[in-house]
Motif scaffolding. Sequence first.
Motif, mmCIF file in Angstrom:
data_model
loop_
_atom_site.group_PDB
_atom_site.id
_atom_site.type_symbol
_atom_site.label_atom_id
_atom_site.label_comp_id
_atom_site.label_asym_id
_atom_site.label_seq_id
_atom_site.Cartn_x
_atom_site.Cartn_y
_atom_site.Cartn_z
ATOM 1 N N GLY A 17 0.768 -1.239 0.000
ATOM 2 C CA GLY A 17 0.000 0.000 0.000
ATOM 3 C C GLY A 17 0.794 1.282 0.000
ATOM 4 O O GLY A 17 0.209 2.353 0.101
ATOM 5 N N SER A 18 2.106 1.209 -0.128
ATOM 6 C CA SER A 18 2.876 2.447 -0.062
ATOM 7 C C SER A 18 3.184 3.045 -1.424
ATOM 8 O O SER A 18 3.652 4.180 -1.518
ATOM 9 N N LEU A 19 2.908 2.312 -2.502
ATOM 10 C CA LEU A 19 3.205 2.798 -3.850
ATOM 11 C C LEU A 19 2.143 2.333 -4.846
ATOM 12 O O LEU A 19 1.451 1.336 -4.607
ATOM 13 N N GLY A 20 2.039 3.038 -5.951
ATOM 14 C CA GLY A 20 1.226 2.600 -7.085
ATOM 15 C C GLY A 20 -0.239 2.363 -6.778
ATOM 16 O O GLY A 20 -0.892 3.170 -6.113
ATOM 17 N N ILE A 21 -0.752 1.241 -7.278
ATOM 18 C CA ILE A 21 -2.169 0.909 -7.121
ATOM 19 C C ILE A 21 -2.531 0.757 -5.640
ATOM 20 O O ILE A 21 -3.583 1.208 -5.201
ATOM 21 N N GLY A 22 -1.639 0.142 -4.868
ATOM 22 C CA GLY A 22 -1.900 -0.016 -3.437
ATOM 23 C C GLY A 22 -2.089 1.314 -2.737
ATOM 24 O O GLY A 22 -2.990 1.481 -1.920
ATOM 25 N N LEU A 23 -1.252 2.283 -3.071
ATOM 26 C CA LEU A 23 -1.361 3.618 -2.484
ATOM 27 C C LEU A 23 -2.673 4.272 -2.901
ATOM 28 O O LEU A 23 -3.338 4.915 -2.084
ATOM 29 N N ALA A 24 -3.077 4.105 -4.140
ATOM 30 C CA ALA A 24 -4.348 4.659 -4.615
ATOM 31 C C ALA A 24 -5.527 4.063 -3.847
ATOM 32 O O ALA A 24 -6.481 4.768 -3.507
ATOM 33 N N VAL A 25 -5.451 2.768 -3.552
ATOM 34 C CA VAL A 25 -6.504 2.108 -2.778
ATOM 35 C C VAL A 25 -6.549 2.685 -1.361
ATOM 36 O O VAL A 25 -7.624 3.007 -0.836
ATOM 37 N N VAL A 26 -5.374 2.838 -0.747
ATOM 38 C CA VAL A 26 -5.300 3.420 0.599
ATOM 39 C C VAL A 26 -5.899 4.825 0.590
ATOM 40 O O VAL A 26 -6.676 5.183 1.479
ATOM 41 N N GLN A 27 -5.547 5.621 -0.401
ATOM 42 C CA GLN A 27 -6.065 6.991 -0.500
ATOM 43 C C GLN A 27 -7.587 6.993 -0.611
ATOM 44 O O GLN A 27 -8.265 7.804 0.026
ATOM 45 N N ALA A 28 -8.131 6.091 -1.400
ATOM 46 C CA ALA A 28 -9.588 6.021 -1.576
ATOM 47 C C ALA A 28 -10.287 5.659 -0.270
ATOM 48 O O ALA A 28 -11.302 6.271 0.086
ATOM 49 N N PHE A 29 -9.754 4.675 0.437
ATOM 50 C CA PHE A 29 -10.355 4.284 1.718
ATOM 51 C C PHE A 29 -10.272 5.427 2.731
ATOM 52 O O PHE A 29 -11.247 5.728 3.417
ATOM 53 N N ALA A 30 -9.115 6.045 2.855
ATOM 54 C CA ALA A 30 -8.934 7.130 3.822
ATOM 55 C C ALA A 30 -9.833 8.320 3.482
ATOM 56 O O ALA A 30 -10.356 8.982 4.377
ATOM 57 N N ALA A 31 -10.026 8.587 2.203
ATOM 58 C CA ALA A 31 -10.888 9.693 1.787
ATOM 59 C C ALA A 31 -12.340 9.460 2.197
ATOM 60 O O ALA A 31 -13.105 10.408 2.365
ATOM 61 N N LYS A 32 -12.705 8.197 2.387
ATOM 62 C CA LYS A 32 -14.058 7.856 2.826
ATOM 63 C C LYS A 32 -14.154 7.759 4.353
ATOM 64 O O LYS A 32 -15.175 7.357 4.891
ATOM 65 N N GLY A 33 -13.065 8.102 5.035
ATOM 66 C CA GLY A 33 -13.081 8.112 6.490
ATOM 67 C C GLY A 33 -12.703 6.812 7.153
ATOM 68 O O GLY A 33 -12.797 6.673 8.367
ATOM 69 N N MET A 34 -12.256 5.836 6.361
ATOM 70 C CA MET A 34 -11.865 4.552 6.937
ATOM 71 C C MET A 34 -10.467 4.638 7.534
ATOM 72 O O MET A 34 -9.609 5.355 7.027
ATOM 73 N N HIS A 35 -10.241 3.891 8.612
ATOM 74 C CA HIS A 35 -8.893 3.723 9.129
ATOM 75 C C HIS A 35 -8.169 2.782 8.172
ATOM 76 O O HIS A 35 -8.794 1.866 7.622
ATOM 77 N N VAL A 36 -6.876 3.010 7.957
ATOM 78 C CA VAL A 36 -6.127 2.164 7.038
ATOM 79 C C VAL A 36 -4.826 1.691 7.670
ATOM 80 O O VAL A 36 -4.183 2.417 8.418
ATOM 81 N N VAL A 37 -4.471 0.458 7.353
ATOM 82 C CA VAL A 37 -3.184 -0.102 7.721
ATOM 83 C C VAL A 37 -2.443 -0.342 6.418
ATOM 84 O O VAL A 37 -2.920 -1.079 5.555
ATOM 85 N N ILE A 38 -1.291 0.325 6.280
ATOM 86 C CA ILE A 38 -0.473 0.163 5.086
ATOM 87 C C ILE A 38 0.613 -0.856 5.415
ATOM 88 O O ILE A 38 1.421 -0.628 6.309
ATOM 89 N N ALA A 39 0.613 -1.968 4.715
ATOM 90 C CA ALA A 39 1.609 -3.013 4.922
ATOM 91 C C ALA A 39 2.514 -3.060 3.697
ATOM 92 O O ALA A 39 2.031 -3.168 2.573
ATOM 93 N N ASP A 40 3.803 -2.941 3.918
ATOM 94 C CA ASP A 40 4.751 -2.949 2.803
ATOM 95 C C ASP A 40 6.132 -3.292 3.344
ATOM 96 O O ASP A 40 6.382 -3.207 4.544
ATOM 97 N N VAL A 41 7.028 -3.646 2.451
ATOM 98 C CA VAL A 41 8.384 -4.031 2.825
ATOM 99 C C VAL A 41 9.346 -2.833 2.772
ATOM 100 O O VAL A 41 10.426 -2.891 3.334
ATOM 101 N N GLN A 42 8.945 -1.752 2.125
ATOM 102 C CA GLN A 42 9.827 -0.607 1.920
ATOM 103 C C GLN A 42 9.608 0.454 3.000
ATOM 104 O O GLN A 42 8.616 1.182 2.977
ATOM 105 N N ASP A 43 10.557 0.551 3.926
ATOM 106 C CA ASP A 43 10.426 1.486 5.047
ATOM 107 C C ASP A 43 10.249 2.935 4.612
ATOM 108 O O ASP A 43 9.368 3.635 5.121
ATOM 109 N N ASP A 44 11.084 3.405 3.693
ATOM 110 C CA ASP A 44 11.007 4.794 3.251
ATOM 111 C C ASP A 44 9.666 5.095 2.595
ATOM 112 O O ASP A 44 9.066 6.143 2.833
#
Length: 70
Positions: A17-44
């Motif tokens: 969820g930190s890049l690309g399509i995953g990030l877009a999905v996270v943005q969509a959920f957060a924009a609707k007021g949902m809490h989100v957990v972003i899971a990814d291997v890339q710390d930065d």
Amino acid sequence: MSGEGVNEQRVAIVTGGSLGIGLAVVQAFAAKGMHVVIADVQDDALSAAKVEIERRATGGAEVFVVRTDV
């Protein structure tokens, strides 16, 4: 993701969820007021995504990050 019935009581966990399509999905959920957990291997990318999403989130959405490799 019509938004009907979505509220701050819901939590979405998005892997990759930190890049690309995953990030877009996270943005969509957060924009609707949902809490989100972003899971990814890339710390930065996780840190950058968290800052970006928190800046744009509405309706009390909270953002959590978890470094994970699935």
